[in-house]
Design a protein around this motif. Structure first.
Motif, mmCIF file in Angstrom:
data_model
loop_
_atom_site.group_PDB
_atom_site.id
_atom_site.type_symbol
_atom_site.label_atom_id
_atom_site.label_comp_id
_atom_site.label_asym_id
_atom_site.label_seq_id
_atom_site.Cartn_x
_atom_site.Cartn_y
_atom_site.Cartn_z
ATOM 1 N N UNK A 239 -9.315 2.031 -10.309
ATOM 2 C CA UNK A 239 -9.321 2.739 -9.030
ATOM 3 C C UNK A 239 -8.307 3.872 -8.975
ATOM 4 N N UNK A 240 -8.697 4.961 -8.318
ATOM 5 C CA UNK A 240 -7.737 5.978 -7.913
ATOM 6 C C UNK A 240 -6.827 5.349 -6.863
ATOM 7 N N UNK A 241 -5.544 5.661 -6.924
ATOM 8 C CA UNK A 241 -4.567 5.047 -6.033
ATOM 9 C C UNK A 241 -3.993 6.099 -5.090
ATOM 10 N N UNK A 242 -4.158 5.864 -3.793
ATOM 11 C CA UNK A 242 -3.677 6.799 -2.775
ATOM 12 C C UNK A 242 -2.554 6.168 -1.969
ATOM 13 N N UNK A 243 -1.654 7.011 -1.479
ATOM 14 C CA UNK A 243 -0.535 6.554 -0.650
ATOM 15 C C UNK A 243 -0.560 7.301 0.680
ATOM 16 N N UNK A 244 -0.537 6.541 1.776
ATOM 17 C CA UNK A 244 -0.429 7.133 3.108
ATOM 18 C C UNK A 244 1.022 7.515 3.346
ATOM 19 N N UNK A 245 1.254 8.778 3.696
ATOM 20 C CA UNK A 245 2.628 9.271 3.769
ATOM 21 C C UNK A 245 2.881 10.003 5.077
ATOM 22 N N UNK A 246 4.110 9.861 5.564
ATOM 23 C CA UNK A 246 4.569 10.619 6.729
ATOM 24 C C UNK A 246 6.056 10.909 6.588
ATOM 25 N N UNK A 247 6.865 9.871 6.377
ATOM 26 C CA UNK A 247 8.296 10.064 6.198
ATOM 27 C C UNK A 247 8.641 10.495 4.779
ATOM 28 N N UNK A 248 9.884 10.942 4.563
ATOM 29 C CA UNK A 248 10.304 11.457 3.250
ATOM 30 C C UNK A 248 10.137 10.453 2.110
ATOM 31 N N UNK A 249 10.443 9.174 2.349
ATOM 32 C CA UNK A 249 10.352 8.184 1.272
ATOM 33 C C UNK A 249 8.913 7.989 0.830
ATOM 34 N N UNK A 250 7.982 7.927 1.792
ATOM 35 C CA UNK A 250 6.575 7.750 1.440
ATOM 36 C C UNK A 250 6.034 8.991 0.730
ATOM 37 N N UNK A 251 6.464 10.160 1.166
ATOM 38 C CA UNK A 251 6.050 11.394 0.490
ATOM 39 C C UNK A 251 6.550 11.386 -0.958
ATOM 40 N N UNK A 252 7.772 10.943 -1.153
ATOM 41 C CA UNK A 252 8.335 10.874 -2.507
ATOM 42 C C UNK A 252 7.555 9.874 -3.372
ATOM 43 N N UNK B 84 6.868 1.772 -2.469
ATOM 44 C CA UNK B 84 7.071 2.317 -3.816
ATOM 45 C C UNK B 84 6.820 1.254 -4.882
ATOM 46 N N UNK B 85 7.365 0.076 -4.671
ATOM 47 C CA UNK B 85 7.212 -0.977 -5.674
ATOM 48 C C UNK B 85 5.783 -1.506 -5.740
ATOM 49 N N UNK B 86 5.097 -1.539 -4.608
ATOM 50 C CA UNK B 86 3.701 -1.995 -4.614
ATOM 51 C C UNK B 86 2.824 -1.061 -5.431
ATOM 52 N N UNK B 87 3.050 0.245 -5.281
ATOM 53 C CA UNK B 87 2.271 1.213 -6.053
ATOM 54 C C UNK B 87 2.571 1.065 -7.542
ATOM 55 N N UNK B 88 3.833 0.873 -7.887
ATOM 56 C CA UNK B 88 4.198 0.707 -9.293
ATOM 57 C C UNK B 88 3.582 -0.561 -9.887
ATOM 58 N N UNK B 89 3.517 -1.623 -9.103
ATOM 59 C CA UNK B 89 2.938 -2.876 -9.582
ATOM 60 C C UNK B 89 1.416 -2.815 -9.632
ATOM 61 N N UNK B 90 0.825 -2.057 -8.734
ATOM 62 C CA UNK B 90 -0.631 -1.983 -8.645
ATOM 63 C C UNK B 90 -1.252 -1.250 -9.824
ATOM 64 N N UNK C 39 -16.290 4.952 -2.310
ATOM 65 C CA UNK C 39 -15.517 4.256 -1.293
ATOM 66 C C UNK C 39 -14.031 4.224 -1.645
ATOM 67 N N UNK C 40 -13.211 4.453 -0.617
ATOM 68 C CA UNK C 40 -11.778 4.215 -0.729
ATOM 69 C C UNK C 40 -11.411 3.176 0.321
ATOM 70 N N UNK D 156 -6.169 2.669 -1.234
ATOM 71 C CA UNK D 156 -5.054 3.360 -0.586
ATOM 72 C C UNK D 156 -4.121 2.326 0.022
ATOM 73 N N UNK D 157 -2.831 2.608 -0.014
ATOM 74 C CA UNK D 157 -1.837 1.701 0.565
ATOM 75 C C UNK D 157 -0.879 2.490 1.450
ATOM 76 N N UNK D 158 -0.230 1.768 2.349
ATOM 77 C CA UNK D 158 0.751 2.377 3.239
ATOM 78 C C UNK D 158 1.623 1.301 3.841
ATOM 79 N N UNK D 159 2.542 1.714 4.704
ATOM 80 C CA UNK D 159 3.445 0.741 5.336
ATOM 81 C C UNK D 159 2.885 0.191 6.636
ATOM 82 N N UNK D 160 1.908 0.860 7.237
ATOM 83 C CA UNK D 160 1.288 0.464 8.499
ATOM 84 C C UNK D 160 2.327 0.439 9.625
ATOM 85 N N UNK D 161 1.923 -0.111 10.762
ATOM 86 C CA UNK D 161 2.751 -0.049 11.969
ATOM 87 C C UNK D 161 3.406 -1.390 12.260
#
Length: 326
Positions: A156-169, A120-126, A62-63, A95-100
């Motif tokens: 846990x494996x940590x995933x990031x939902x990405x679309x814009x340049x900052x999230x991809x980075x 970015x900071x949430x992933x670093x803290x997680x 499960x993710x 998995x985390x993301x910025x959502x809508x």
């Protein structure tokens, strides 16, 4: 090396269907031999509660997520993942993301400013929290100090939902996996290329890539209509509008920007558009679309099956895709 990506399943949470069908989809995925299930969070179930229920009755990996970082802070996410793992005895990824803006600002009343920094900071803290370390992170937006898991760390494996340049980075520099949603293979290829370049700059092995992709039996008008409804809100959205324009649907995007009634816009959405971002077609077309995602650098396609009266929970769709993918 396979020319097709591996297949997983993502729960659809279709607004026109009973919420409990999410459990049916999970059961179908398990019975048909899928290995991974993605459990997002929308208007119905709490994602961690649903994951605990599903883990008890399936063998699926499960993710949970993507979870909105403006709504769930790193401590809540780490505790939730550890809770699922402890109560079920099963591994669980996150998995985390910025959502809508709808979810973050309207439903939850939370500010969405500086969302890229928050991600970015949430992933670093997680990362250390999921490993069981004591939190000591002071960012510009995210701060967490003093907490560490009392339960066994889920690792846990940590995933990031990405679309814009900052999230991809952020995905390239900090995640184990990058998640894409509702993209043509061409758009996916551009994001994967950008991510790999960023990972190279950071001296990291590029994260694996998953694409969430809707699927429907092209011969079932009800199923096709369901996935068509799912794209209406994206047609004029920044980034997506440009993608659909590049895919040959400029007139439809221009119409969407006039803000027509949703029923008028839905009626104008052709099957070709959902086929461009989904698995909607005959066996040959679907296999070609899967191959196109693989060529774009997508290693896993998480199928979001249409769920309709003729195929509740999407079992027939999932069964067909297993057969097509071999």
């Amino acid at each position: 090396m396979s020319t097709l990506p591996s297949l997983a399943v993502s729960l659809g949470f279709w607004q026109d269907r009973p919420p409990g069908e999410a459990l049916d989809t999970a059961r179908h995925a398990d019975e048909l031999g899928y290995g991974r299930l993605w459990i997002g969070e929308m208007a119905t179930y709490d994602a961690f509660a649903l994951a605990t229920r599903i883990a008890a009755g399936t063998r699926l990996r499960l993710t949970v997520g993507p979870l909105a970082v403006a709504v769930r802070d790193p401590m809540l996410i780490a505790r939730g993942a550890a809770s699922v793992a402890d109560l079920s005895g099963r591994p669980v990824d996150v998995a985390v993301g910025t959502s809508s803006p709808l979810v973050v600002s309207h439903w939850h009343g939370r500010p969405r400013e500086r969302s890229a920094t928050a991600l970015r900071e949430s992933v670093q803290a997680l990362r250390p929290l999921l490993a069981g370390d004591k939190a000591d992170f002071r960012g510009e937006v995210v701060t967490t100090r003093g907490y560490h898991l009392r339960l066994a760390p889920p690792g846990s494996e940590l995933a990031v939902a990405a679309f814009g340049p900052a999230a991809v980075r952020t995905a390239a520099r900090h995640a184990d996996r990058m998640v894409l949603n509702l993209l043509t293979p061409a758009s996916a290829a551009a994001l994967v290329t950008a991510m790999r370049e960023e990972a190279g700059k950071a001296g990291r092995t590029p994260p694996r890539v998953t694409a969430w992709v809707t699927a429907a039996d092209a011969a079932d008008p009800e199923a096709v209509d369901q996935v068509r409804r799912g794209v209406v809100g994206y047609l004029a959205a920044p980034g997506y509008a440009e993608m659909f324009t590049a895919a040959g649907f400029a007139d439809l995007v221009a119409f969407a920007r006039t803000r027509p009634h949703p029923k008028e816009l839905l009626a104008a959405v052709p099957r070709a558009l959902v086929a461009a971002v989904g698995l909607v077609g005959d066996d040959t077309e679907v296999k070609a679309q899967l191959a196109a995602y693989a060529a774009a650098g997508v290693e896993e396609v998480a199928v979001i099956p249409a769920s309709v009266d003729g195929d509740p929970g999407g079992r027939a769709t999932l069964e067909r895709l297993r057969r097509i993918a071999g």
